[in-house]
Design an enzyme around this catalytic site. Sequence first.
Site, PDB file in Angstrom:
ATOM      1  N   LYS A 140       0.836  -0.883  -0.175  1.00 41.63           N
ATOM      2  CA  LYS A 140      -0.378   0.103  -0.196  1.00 41.63           C
ATOM      3  C   LYS A 140       0.587   1.001  -0.077  1.00 41.63           C
ATOM      4  CE  LYS A 140      -4.430  -1.239   1.364  1.00 41.63           C
ATOM      5  NZ  LYS A 140      -4.714  -1.539   2.668  1.00 41.63           N
ATOM      6  N   LYS A 159      -4.540 -10.472  -7.093  1.00 39.87           N
ATOM      7  CA  LYS A 159      -6.398 -10.548  -6.316  1.00 39.87           C
ATOM      8  C   LYS A 159      -7.566  -9.257  -7.011  1.00 39.87           C
ATOM      9  CE  LYS A 159      -5.627  -7.539  -2.210  1.00 39.87           C
ATOM     10  NZ  LYS A 159      -5.531  -7.562  -0.541  1.00 39.87           N
ATOM     11  N   LYS A 162     -10.860  -3.477  -4.223  1.00 35.43           N
ATOM     12  CA  LYS A 162     -11.608  -2.296  -3.951  1.00 35.43           C
ATOM     13  C   LYS A 162     -10.558  -0.935  -5.248  1.00 35.43           C
ATOM     14  CE  LYS A 162     -13.229  -3.038   0.448  1.00 35.43           C
ATOM     15  NZ  LYS A 162     -12.630  -2.929   1.911  1.00 35.43           N
TER      16      LYS A 162
END
Length: 334
Positions: free
Chosen positions: A111, A194, A197
Amino acid sequence: MTRIFSGVQPTGNLHLGNYLGAIRNFARLQDGNDCLYCVVDMHAITVWQDPAELKKNTREVTAAFLAAGVDPIDNIVFNQSQVPQHAELAWIFNCVARMGWLNRMTQFKEKAGKHRENASVGLYVYPNLMAADILAYKATHVPVGEDQKQHLELTRDVAQKFNNDFGEEFFPIVEPLILDSAARVMSLRDGTKKMSKSDESDYSRINLTDDPETIELKIRKARTDPDPVPDGSPEGGTRENRPEAFNLMEIFGALTDQTIADVQRDYGGQQFSAFKRAVTEVAVEKLGPMGLEMQRLMADPGYVDSVLAGGVKRAKEIAGPILDDVYRIVGFLR
Ligand code: TYM
């Protein structure tokens, strides 16, 4: 009775991975267990959230829990920021967890990316807040997707170190419940990533609020290879060399409660165009009513907020006395 805790971030774009990896299992676990399901709004703000969107997304995740069948009377459904014990225990855990442990967290590295120096401090200590979420209730079982496994290992380490440091078996050592093959649903555009969102492409995921036409379009456009559906034979390939093919089979299997072997038996050797029609049919059948129910609930924010308020009250009744004990153990005057 087992106490179960899980959380979902209100960061928008709830998708099929969130549903199959976590939310669906929340409803399946509710019978006979003592469950807390939390909208983790404090985790969400570890990266920038528009305040109006955050409110909307908090109600949307709550609506998804309810639409997936979670009963807010039998279970505790609430949002994290209304129960101050989460932040309080997270501070204690900031002082228990070691820098080295957090430095190993792969999700922070992903992230924060190249701009590590610019990431919020909150993003760095995110796993300590997650440990606090779970341990503020002494929960023992945590249903999550595969991507949360490392965070749950950290939760175990934090509990163990706290117990050792203070010489009391106070916190339980949690067990991850990573339930089925859909614990890692992959992107429809790239079977090695994966479903997420935050993927820029909306075609990479099926959102829980997508209408049937959108679901159909996304599955039709999902990346596959020219070969037929794998049939289990060596020529049919493996998850490693045909990730997109296996991802669609896993999604189909999860939606129909079948194993990959069942799917291979029924569809192996067929063309993907035909198989995609079957995937679309079950996806629309399972997700369509849920999306409609989410929309119905989101049109009634007063009801959703009242569900959260009821959950908050009950959550505090459990977490309050546990935090009192923590403060006593740590040596804070009360
Ligand atoms: P979050 O909000 O990213 O995701 C919510 C849940 O969905 C699962 N998930 C997936 N499962 C399968 N395939 C995917 N592609 C996929 N993407 C997401 C996640 O594993 C998760 O179970 N840190 C957590 C939230 C959290 C939490 C907690 C969870 C905060 N405190 C305490 C459990 C217990 C998170 O970011 O989930």
